[in-house]
Structure formats: C-alpha cells, structure tokens
Motif scaffolding. Structure first.
Motif, PDB file in Angstrom:
ATOM      1  N   PHE A 262     -12.233  76.539-157.642  1.00  0.00           N
ATOM      2  CA  PHE A 262     -12.117  76.037-156.270  1.00  0.00           C
ATOM      3  C   PHE A 262     -10.750  75.418-156.023  1.00  0.00           C
ATOM      4  O   PHE A 262     -10.052  75.762-155.067  1.00  0.00           O
ATOM      5  CB  PHE A 262     -13.218  75.005-155.996  1.00  0.00           C
ATOM      6  N   HIS A 263     -10.362  74.483-156.878  1.00  0.00           N
ATOM      7  CA  HIS A 263      -9.133  73.730-156.634  1.00  0.00           C
ATOM      8  C   HIS A 263      -7.878  74.583-156.789  1.00  0.00           C
ATOM      9  O   HIS A 263      -6.901  74.393-156.053  1.00  0.00           O
ATOM     10  CB  HIS A 263      -9.078  72.495-157.536  1.00  0.00           C
ATOM     11  N   TYR A 264      -7.897  75.521-157.718  1.00  0.00           N
ATOM     12  CA  TYR A 264      -6.738  76.405-157.865  1.00  0.00           C
ATOM     13  C   TYR A 264      -6.489  77.153-156.550  1.00  0.00           C
ATOM     14  O   TYR A 264      -5.355  77.209-156.046  1.00  0.00           O
ATOM     15  CB  TYR A 264      -6.972  77.396-159.000  1.00  0.00           C
ATOM     16  N   SER A 265      -7.546  77.706-155.982  1.00  0.00           N
ATOM     17  CA  SER A 265      -7.408  78.467-154.741  1.00  0.00           C
ATOM     18  C   SER A 265      -7.070  77.561-153.561  1.00  0.00           C
ATOM     19  O   SER A 265      -6.282  77.935-152.688  1.00  0.00           O
ATOM     20  CB  SER A 265      -8.701  79.230-154.452  1.00  0.00           C
ATOM     21  N   PHE A 266      -7.678  76.371-153.532  1.00  0.00           N
ATOM     22  CA  PHE A 266      -7.389  75.449-152.430  1.00  0.00           C
ATOM     23  C   PHE A 266      -5.918  75.052-152.423  1.00  0.00           C
ATOM     24  O   PHE A 266      -5.277  75.025-151.365  1.00  0.00           O
ATOM     25  CB  PHE A 266      -8.261  74.199-152.535  1.00  0.00           C
ATOM     26  N   GLU A 267      -5.390  74.742-153.578  1.00  0.00           N
ATOM     27  CA  GLU A 267      -3.979  74.333-153.658  1.00  0.00           C
ATOM     28  C   GLU A 267      -3.050  75.431-153.148  1.00  0.00           C
ATOM     29  O   GLU A 267      -2.037  75.140-152.496  1.00  0.00           O
ATOM     30  CB  GLU A 267      -3.639  73.948-155.102  1.00  0.00           C
ATOM     31  N   GLN A 268      -3.395  76.674-153.434  1.00  0.00           N
ATOM     32  CA  GLN A 268      -2.584  77.788-152.955  1.00  0.00           C
ATOM     33  C   GLN A 268      -2.668  77.911-151.435  1.00  0.00           C
ATOM     34  O   GLN A 268      -1.665  78.116-150.758  1.00  0.00           O
ATOM     35  CB  GLN A 268      -3.057  79.105-153.601  1.00  0.00           C
ATOM     36  N   ALA A 269      -3.876  77.767-150.899  1.00  0.00           N
ATOM     37  CA  ALA A 269      -4.077  77.914-149.457  1.00  0.00           C
ATOM     38  C   ALA A 269      -3.434  76.785-148.666  1.00  0.00           C
ATOM     39  O   ALA A 269      -2.910  76.989-147.567  1.00  0.00           O
ATOM     40  CB  ALA A 269      -5.573  77.979-149.142  1.00  0.00           C
ATOM     41  N   ALA A 270      -3.484  75.572-149.244  1.00  0.00           N
ATOM     42  CA  ALA A 270      -2.977  74.395-148.536  1.00  0.00           C
ATOM     43  C   ALA A 270      -1.509  74.103-148.830  1.00  0.00           C
ATOM     44  O   ALA A 270      -0.906  73.237-148.206  1.00  0.00           O
ATOM     45  CB  ALA A 270      -3.809  73.174-148.903  1.00  0.00           C
ATOM     46  N   HIS A 271      -0.927  74.834-149.784  1.00  0.00           N
ATOM     47  CA  HIS A 271       0.472  74.613-150.183  1.00  0.00           C
ATOM     48  C   HIS A 271       0.700  73.154-150.578  1.00  0.00           C
ATOM     49  O   HIS A 271       1.626  72.492-150.095  1.00  0.00           O
ATOM     50  CB  HIS A 271       1.433  75.018-149.059  1.00  0.00           C
ATOM     51  N   ILE A 272      -0.187  72.663-151.455  1.00  0.00           N
ATOM     52  CA  ILE A 272      -0.043  71.297-151.963  1.00  0.00           C
ATOM     53  C   ILE A 272       0.206  71.360-153.463  1.00  0.00           C
ATOM     54  O   ILE A 272       0.160  72.420-154.068  1.00  0.00           O
ATOM     55  CB  ILE A 272      -1.292  70.432-151.665  1.00  0.00           C
ATOM     56  N   GLY A 273       0.459  70.199-154.050  1.00  0.00           N
ATOM     57  CA  GLY A 273       0.702  70.122-155.479  1.00  0.00           C
ATOM     58  C   GLY A 273      -0.497  70.604-156.288  1.00  0.00           C
ATOM     59  O   GLY A 273      -1.630  70.636-155.789  1.00  0.00           O
TER      60      GLY A 273
END
Length: 200
Positions: A59-70
């Motif tokens: 979940f978090h790996y994909s979220f970080e990519q989508a949100a362009h966050i650290g």
C-alpha cells in the motif's frame, strides 16, 4: 478580526471536523481489523505479522509514488521485513496496490495525507503490542509502527496547521474530504487480503 475573517477561521476548523465525520465509520472498522487488533492485544504471531507488514508495504509503496512524497514509510516497512527474515529480492516482488490515481492538486494531497499522517498516530499506539515478538524497547522489526517517535505528535500538529490554511471553498472542501474517504476505502479493501500475502 472582521466578521468574514472569523467565519473563514471557523470554516477551516470545521474542515477537520468534516474529515473526522466523513471517515468515522471506516476508521472504526480499521481499528477492529484482525491484524491491528492482534497487535494491540499482544497476540499476533510472527507469520501473521510478516503478512501484515507485507500488505502495508504494498500500500505505502504505491501511495508514495502516487502522491510524490518521501519514501520513509515504505523504507521502514522494507527494513522491518528484512529484520523478520525476508530477502530483499522477495520484498521487491510483493503485491503492490494498483488502486491509486496520481494525486495532483493541493486539496487531493491534503485529503490523502490526512489518512497517512493520522495512521502514524495509530501506529505509535500499537508499538507496545509487539514486545512479545521483538522484545521490550527493541525498535528493529517495528520501525514502521514507531514512525517518527517523539516527532509524531508535532508532525500531526504541523499537518493540522496546513489544513487550517487550506482553501475553504466548497469545491476544495469536497475534494479534500472526498480524497480522504477514497484513500481510507482503498486502504480497507487492500488490507482485507492481508493473510493471503505470504513471504514464503
């Protein structure tokens, strides 16, 4: 402060209340999630804990990519999985959540981060429930749940301060609240298959 300024300030405070109200039911269901409940009760086994971390990683790996966050959270999860014995090559092949669209606007970002930053507070509260697996005071293996440690509450306060500065128009408000509800929904659906995510 003029009447308009007072109204705007009040409206921004209400944005936080609107977010809490809109996500209350799903938030409560996630509190009762079998994996999180087992951590809180101090009863989760090693295999189940690995499976939960693996699902959270996807979940978090994909979220970080989508949100362009650290990538702090996915790195913490990666480290925890390695501590528990998972090979780096196996972690790289774990299922990743494909339900995200790119998070582009400031309002979408605020709504999404409401979920992610808030979950950090919840994770910190679960930490002690892992003592039976990892040992009291040992951070390795629960780096994700430990999050920012003492910096967690200040980070949440900083997020709320940014939320108060947000555009309080009806379109922006709908986008912030709608994105938060969507991200919570994606998270809940993704976690439903947590016991099927094996590191074997």
């Amino acid at each position: 402060m003029t009447g308009e300024a007072v109204f705007a300030h009040h409206n921004r405070d209400n944005l936080h209340h609107a977010l809490r109200a809109a996500t209350k039911d799903i938030h409560e269901r996630l509190h009762g999630h079998a994996g999180f409940a087992a951590i809180q009760d101090g009863t989760i086994g090693r295999t189940a804990y690995q499976s939960l971390l693996a699902r959270l990683y996807g979940f978090h790996y994909s979220f970080e990519q989508a949100a362009h966050i650290g990538t702090d959270r996915s790195k913490w999860l990666h480290d925890d999985l390695k501590v528990l014995g998972a090979a780096g090559e196996r972690i790289a092949t774990l299922p990743r959540c494909a339900a995200f669209s790119p998070i582009k606007t400031t309002s979408e970002r605020l709504g999404a981060l409401y979920v992610i930053e808030g979950s950090t507070l919840g994770g910190l509260a679960l930490c002690r429930g892992l003592d039976h697996l990892l040992g009291a005071g040992v951070i390795e293996g629960r780096r994700f749940f430990a999050g920012r440690g003492r910096g967690t509450a200040p980070a949440w306060s900083a997020f709320l301060a940014n939320l108060k500065k947000a555009d309080d128009g009806p379109t922006a408000r709908a986008e912030i609240v709608g994105t938060a509800v969507h991200i919570f929904s994606v998270f809940e659906k993704w976690l439903a298959a947590w016991e099927d995510t094996s590191l074997g």
